[in-house]
Design a protein around this motif. Structure first.
Motif, PDB file in Angstrom:
ATOM      1  N   PRO A 114       0.891  -1.275  -0.155  1.00  0.00           N
ATOM      2  CA  PRO A 114       0.178   0.091  -0.042  1.00  0.00           C
ATOM      3  C   PRO A 114       0.786   1.216   0.044  1.00  0.00           C
ATOM      4  CG  PRO A 114      -0.552  -1.509   1.625  1.00  0.00           C
ATOM      5  CD  PRO A 114       0.431  -2.049   1.257  1.00  0.00           C
ATOM      6  N   PRO A 115       0.441   2.385  -0.724  1.00  0.00           N
ATOM      7  CA  PRO A 115       1.028   3.533  -0.791  1.00  0.00           C
ATOM      8  C   PRO A 115       0.966   4.268   0.307  1.00  0.00           C
ATOM      9  CG  PRO A 115      -0.624   3.769  -2.120  1.00  0.00           C
ATOM     10  CD  PRO A 115      -0.767   2.314  -1.662  1.00  0.00           C
ATOM     11  N   PRO A 116       1.719   5.194   0.783  1.00  0.00           N
ATOM     12  CA  PRO A 116       1.423   6.171   1.829  1.00  0.00           C
ATOM     13  C   PRO A 116       0.053   7.224   1.364  1.00  0.00           C
ATOM     14  CG  PRO A 116       3.302   7.056   0.951  1.00  0.00           C
ATOM     15  CD  PRO A 116       2.821   5.473   0.180  1.00  0.00           C
ATOM     16  N   GLN A 117      -0.487   7.976   2.243  1.00  0.00           N
ATOM     17  CA  GLN A 117      -1.393   8.662   1.857  1.00  0.00           C
ATOM     18  C   GLN A 117      -0.855   9.799   1.418  1.00  0.00           C
ATOM     19  OE1 GLN A 117      -4.896   8.634   2.241  1.00  0.00           O
ATOM     20  NE2 GLN A 117      -4.406   6.331   2.540  1.00  0.00           N
ATOM     21  N   PRO A 118      -1.559  10.749   0.356  1.00  0.00           N
ATOM     22  CA  PRO A 118      -0.874  11.797  -0.009  1.00  0.00           C
ATOM     23  C   PRO A 118      -1.163  12.890   0.875  1.00  0.00           C
ATOM     24  CG  PRO A 118      -2.895  11.002  -1.531  1.00  0.00           C
ATOM     25  CD  PRO A 118      -2.948  10.313  -0.105  1.00  0.00           C
ATOM     26  N   ARG A 119      -0.132  13.768   0.650  1.00  0.00           N
ATOM     27  CA  ARG A 119       0.128  15.159   1.481  1.00  0.00           C
ATOM     28  C   ARG A 119      -1.083  16.242   1.077  1.00  0.00           C
ATOM     29  NH1 ARG A 119       5.529  13.663   0.188  1.00  0.00           N
ATOM     30  NH2 ARG A 119       6.563  13.032   1.949  1.00  0.00           N
ATOM     31  N   ILE A 120      -1.220  17.231   1.867  1.00  0.00           N
ATOM     32  CA  ILE A 120      -2.259  18.169   1.696  1.00  0.00           C
ATOM     33  C   ILE A 120      -1.907  18.718   0.217  1.00  0.00           C
ATOM     34  CG2 ILE A 120      -3.298  20.475   2.209  1.00  0.00           C
ATOM     35  CD1 ILE A 120      -4.702  18.111   3.433  1.00  0.00           C
TER      36      ILE A 120
ATOM     37  N   LEU B 287       9.441  -0.108   1.748  1.00  0.00           N
ATOM     38  CA  LEU B 287       8.143  -0.937   2.591  1.00  0.00           C
ATOM     39  C   LEU B 287       7.360   0.092   3.446  1.00  0.00           C
ATOM     40  CD1 LEU B 287      10.759  -3.811   3.776  1.00  0.00           C
ATOM     41  CD2 LEU B 287       9.506  -3.608   1.434  1.00  0.00           C
ATOM     42  N   THR B 288       6.313  -0.722   3.138  1.00  0.00           N
ATOM     43  CA  THR B 288       4.939   0.058   3.974  1.00  0.00           C
ATOM     44  C   THR B 288       4.402  -0.973   4.902  1.00  0.00           C
ATOM     45  OG1 THR B 288       3.255  -0.252   2.213  1.00  0.00           O
ATOM     46  CG2 THR B 288       4.510   2.018   2.585  1.00  0.00           C
ATOM     47  N   ARG B 289       4.807  -2.255   4.630  1.00  0.00           N
ATOM     48  CA  ARG B 289       4.716  -3.264   5.520  1.00  0.00           C
ATOM     49  C   ARG B 289       6.048  -4.210   5.753  1.00  0.00           C
ATOM     50  NH1 ARG B 289       0.670  -0.958   5.355  1.00  0.00           N
ATOM     51  NH2 ARG B 289      -1.598  -1.331   5.140  1.00  0.00           N
ATOM     52  N   PRO B 290       6.350  -4.664   6.846  1.00  0.00           N
ATOM     53  CA  PRO B 290       7.516  -5.619   7.035  1.00  0.00           C
ATOM     54  C   PRO B 290       7.661  -6.821   5.848  1.00  0.00           C
ATOM     55  CG  PRO B 290       6.143  -5.378   9.243  1.00  0.00           C
ATOM     56  CD  PRO B 290       5.361  -4.874   7.984  1.00  0.00           C
ATOM     57  N   LYS B 291       8.884  -6.904   5.509  1.00  0.00           N
ATOM     58  CA  LYS B 291       9.201  -7.867   4.449  1.00  0.00           C
ATOM     59  C   LYS B 291      10.367  -8.612   4.971  1.00  0.00           C
ATOM     60  CE  LYS B 291       9.156  -8.523  -0.379  1.00  0.00           C
ATOM     61  NZ  LYS B 291       8.072  -9.416  -0.336  1.00  0.00           N
ATOM     62  N   ASP B 292      10.443  -9.784   5.105  1.00  0.00           N
ATOM     63  CA  ASP B 292      11.685 -10.879   5.476  1.00  0.00           C
ATOM     64  C   ASP B 292      12.272 -10.267   6.550  1.00  0.00           C
ATOM     65  OD1 ASP B 292      13.455  -9.000   4.180  1.00  0.00           O
ATOM     66  OD2 ASP B 292      12.965  -9.808   2.323  1.00  0.00           O
TER      67      ASP B 292
ATOM     68  N   PHE C  75       8.681   3.983   9.093  1.00  0.00           N
ATOM     69  CA  PHE C  75       7.767   4.545   9.775  1.00  0.00           C
ATOM     70  C   PHE C  75       7.884   6.396   9.904  1.00  0.00           C
ATOM     71  CE2 PHE C  75      11.670   3.133  11.878  1.00  0.00           C
ATOM     72  CZ  PHE C  75      12.444   4.438  12.283  1.00  0.00           C
ATOM     73  N   TYR C  76       8.225   6.586   8.585  1.00  0.00           N
ATOM     74  CA  TYR C  76       8.148   7.925   8.159  1.00  0.00           C
ATOM     75  C   TYR C  76       8.570   9.038   9.192  1.00  0.00           C
ATOM     76  CZ  TYR C  76       4.309   5.676   5.315  1.00  0.00           C
ATOM     77  OH  TYR C  76       3.597   4.817   4.678  1.00  0.00           O
ATOM     78  N   ALA C  77      10.209   8.849   9.509  1.00  0.00           N
ATOM     79  CA  ALA C  77      10.549   9.757  10.331  1.00  0.00           C
ATOM     80  C   ALA C  77      12.039  10.473   9.926  1.00  0.00           C
ATOM     81  CB  ALA C  77      10.714   9.146  11.688  1.00  0.00           C
ATOM     82  N   THR C  78      12.600   9.796   8.901  1.00  0.00           N
ATOM     83  CA  THR C  78      13.917  10.148   8.630  1.00  0.00           C
ATOM     84  C   THR C  78      14.005  10.273   6.920  1.00  0.00           C
ATOM     85  OG1 THR C  78      14.971   8.093   8.428  1.00  0.00           O
ATOM     86  CG2 THR C  78      14.738   9.153  10.677  1.00  0.00           C
ATOM     87  N   PRO C  79      14.920  11.117   6.622  1.00  0.00           N
ATOM     88  CA  PRO C  79      15.287  11.196   5.086  1.00  0.00           C
ATOM     89  C   PRO C  79      15.820  10.001   4.486  1.00  0.00           C
ATOM     90  CG  PRO C  79      16.046  13.080   6.117  1.00  0.00           C
ATOM     91  CD  PRO C  79      15.825  12.233   7.284  1.00  0.00           C
TER      92      PRO C  79
ATOM     93  N   HIS D 210       7.276   9.021   3.340  1.00  0.00           N
ATOM     94  CA  HIS D 210       8.365   8.366   2.976  1.00  0.00           C
ATOM     95  C   HIS D 210       9.490   9.213   2.293  1.00  0.00           C
ATOM     96  CE1 HIS D 210       6.690   8.199  -0.950  1.00  0.00           C
ATOM     97  NE2 HIS D 210       6.600   6.644  -0.850  1.00  0.00           N
ATOM     98  N   THR D 211       9.635  10.382   2.716  1.00  0.00           N
ATOM     99  CA  THR D 211      10.563  11.460   2.031  1.00  0.00           C
ATOM    100  C   THR D 211      10.241  12.034   0.815  1.00  0.00           C
ATOM    101  OG1 THR D 211      12.428  10.229   3.342  1.00  0.00           O
ATOM    102  CG2 THR D 211      12.914  11.821   1.595  1.00  0.00           C
ATOM    103  N   ALA D 212      10.048  11.217  -0.212  1.00  0.00           N
ATOM    104  CA  ALA D 212       9.946  11.871  -1.564  1.00  0.00           C
ATOM    105  C   ALA D 212       8.370  11.786  -1.722  1.00  0.00           C
ATOM    106  CB  ALA D 212      10.376  10.967  -2.651  1.00  0.00           C
ATOM    107  N   ASN D 213       8.105  12.349  -2.847  1.00  0.00           N
ATOM    108  CA  ASN D 213       6.516  12.673  -3.111  1.00  0.00           C
ATOM    109  C   ASN D 213       5.741  11.284  -3.152  1.00  0.00           C
ATOM    110  OD1 ASN D 213       8.386  12.712  -5.664  1.00  0.00           O
ATOM    111  ND2 ASN D 213       6.671  11.921  -6.537  1.00  0.00           N
TER     112      ASN D 213
END
Length: 559
Positions: free
Chosen positions: A172-178, A202-207, A213-217, A346-349
């Motif tokens: 799943p993609p992250p939600q759009p920004r305003i 990754l927006t879901r864990p894998k291996d 968690f959308y916190a760092t560049p 996730h940093t980018a658009n």
């Protein structure tokens, strides 16, 4: 250092090299990987939780750190100590080298868009450039496998520029920004689509990799493995098979051949001791990046190959392409002074504008071939040394202006297709050597009218969208001034292109060189064209496909 005898020797550890090593090691073949840069472990070395305020110059770019002090390039950049290159008169080209284990996958944008049926057969449509030696349907199953292995978030859009993935492949993609929703509303008024960007995050864990968690560049590297890089995925996975050995700080000088012209191994320089070593191997794979692999081939001269190895067509170093780039942004009044909240994502658009002009081109409504897309910059990014805008005054009023402008800008970064032209190529400069005595590349580069008209169209479109959102933009710069320098977008490809004939290409569809059946190229050099989409996903996909074919040839004793 003792000599090694391996089935397969891979030069490079980035998208192509690591995927080749992983695919072959999983198939049970012994692989030795050579990396020209230093060892790198993002799990222990990445400063992902530090803020710009903790970095020199608040993380601002310098000549030595092109994207700021916390960028995960470590020793890389367009200028690398002791590794010069030259450019021809009236040419400007920037050659990026990563020089670290994992290559550019440690710091790439991670945009992961499939090439489409339009992209693989462009010449068949408009007569320009070269077709790839296969159809989209031939590579589609390998895109499926690569997206599943890498972990790509996004959605199926139904747009003709974005081929779909099978159900369950995309995360799943992250939600759009305003601000992105504002862009989408403006674009809709003009019939321009906006879609979730497909990104190798990754927006879901894998291996054993965690979800973002959308916190760092992401550009700093990712110690939790959410943002894809080969140093937290393919390389450790290949090592776990027991079939991969890695040597770092190994600068490959040449690919060696016997008296009959058959490849027998490579010569490399240990960058610490400056000693030369020869290694023998049954098969050699060059995946050092497009221009580095071409450099190695052109420097691998012998009695059998006086023009350089695998260069009977004269195409090694030719067909050099980068993505076009241009930028236009403005202050959006509706976004001024909006409430603060965490908009990192996730940093980018999260949304982008894919190419929407195929039907217009079929009708002859556009004056340029191929296409481009827009990457959107926006949101409450981590503050740095630059606050933006032509702000005046001092004291509380100035501080309030800064607060109002923060998060109120929207920018459109154009990334477009370049067609090969005779004025864009690389050769060897025999008068200049690097620290290790290896002759360096000399670059010739120019954009054609095709790219300039494309950028002109893109800038006008960006202005239209910004003005629709209420911005005051004014005149857009001329395309000649706005277009990026060659190499600046770091998508250089095409220097060892694949094809259907040995007369006008370097490799066949499997990356196997026409001149030497046990020499392969598995990086962006094999691209027959350079679609506007970022190249890394297709490098990995081609490599998985071609390395699987190579494993079958080895199993059958064909090589």
């Amino acid at each position: 250092m003792p000599a090694f005898r391996h089935e397969v020797l891979v030069v490079g550890s980035g998208a192509g090299g690591a995927m080749a090593a992983y695919t072959l090691a999983k198939a049970g073949h012994k692989v030795l990987m050579l990396e020209a840069g230093r060892d790198y472990d993002p799990k222990t070395e990445t400063p992902m939780f530090q803020t710009n305020g903790e970095a020199p110059l608040m993380g601002a770019s310098t000549r030595d750190k092109n994207f700021g002090f916390y960028d995960a390039t470590v020793d890389g950049g367009w200028q690398v100590p002791h590794e010069p290159y030259t450019t021809a008169s009236n040419s400007e080209f920037l050659w990026w080298r990563a020089r670290m284990l994992g290559g550019r996958t440690n710091h790439w944008g991670r945009y992961s868009l499939r090439f489409s049926e339009h992209d693989f057969k462009g010449k068949s449509r408009d007569g320009l450039g070269a077709d790839w030696p296969f159809e989209y349907q031939d590579i589609a199953p390998w895109y499926d496998k690569t997206e599943e292995l890498v972990g790509v978030c996004g959605t199926n859009t139904g747009l003709d520029d974005m081929p779909p993935s099978p159900e369950g492949i995309l995360q799943p993609p992250p939600q759009p920004r305003i601000p992105e929703l504002l862009v989408a509303a403006a674009a809709k008024k003009h019939g321009i689509p906006v879609a979730p960007m497909h990104r190798a995050v990754l927006t879901r864990p894998k291996d054993d990799r965690a979800a973002c968690f959308y916190a760092t560049p992401c550009g700093r590297g990712c110690s939790i493995g959410a943002a894809f890089q080969t140093t937290t995925s393919l390389i450790p996975m290949a090592r776990a098979t027991g079939n991969l050995q890695v040597i770092t700080q190994a600068m490959v000088k040449s690919v060696d051949v016997d008296d009959n012209g058959r490849v027998v191994g490579v010569t490399y320089v240990d960058k610490h001791s400056v000693e030369e070593h020869k290694l023998t191997a049954r098969v050699v794979i060059l995946a050092a990046s497009a221009c580095e692999s071409a450099r190695i081939l052109l420097n691998s001269k012998s009695r059998k190959f006086p023009k350089g190895l695998a260069n009977s067509s004269g195409q090694v170093g030719r067909n050099l392409m980068d993505s076009t780039g241009a930028y236009l942004g403005a202050l959006i009044p509706a976004l001024k002074g909006r409430p603060r909240y965490n908009e990192d994502g996730h940093t980018a658009n999260h949304l982008f504008i894919p190419w929407w002009g195929h039907k217009m081109q079929e009708k002859g409504d556009l004056d340029f071939p191929r296409g481009y897309h827009f990457e959107i910059s926006n949101g409450f990014s981590q503050p740095g040394a630059w606050v933006g805008g032509n702000l005046q005054g001092y004291g509380p009023a100035l501080k309030q202006d800064v607060r109002d402008h923060y998060g109120a800008y929207v920018g459109f970064a154009l990334r477009g297709e370049m067609l090969p032209n005779p004025g864009a190529y690389m050769e060897i400069d025999d008068k200049v050597q690097d620290k290790w005595g290896i002759p360096v590349p000399k670059f010739h580069f120019r954009w054609s009218e095709n790219e300039l008209r494309q950028v002109e169209h893109g800038l006008k479109t960006a202005r239209l969208l910004l003005e629709t959102m209420g911005a005051t933009v004014g005149d857009v710069p001329a395309a000649e001034k706005a277009i990026s320098k060659g190499g600046e977008i770091i998508h250089e490809v095409g220097t060892t292109r694949m094809g259907s004939s040995a007369s006008d290409s370097v490799t066949n569809q499997w990356g196997q060189t026409w001149d030497c059946d046990n020499l392969f190229v598995m990086d962006g050099g094999v691209f027959a064209s350079n679609p506007h989409k970022n190249c890394t996903l297709t490098i990995m996909t081609l490599t998985m496909r071609n390395a699987t074919w190579l494993a079958g040839q080895l199993d059958k004793g064909m090589l």
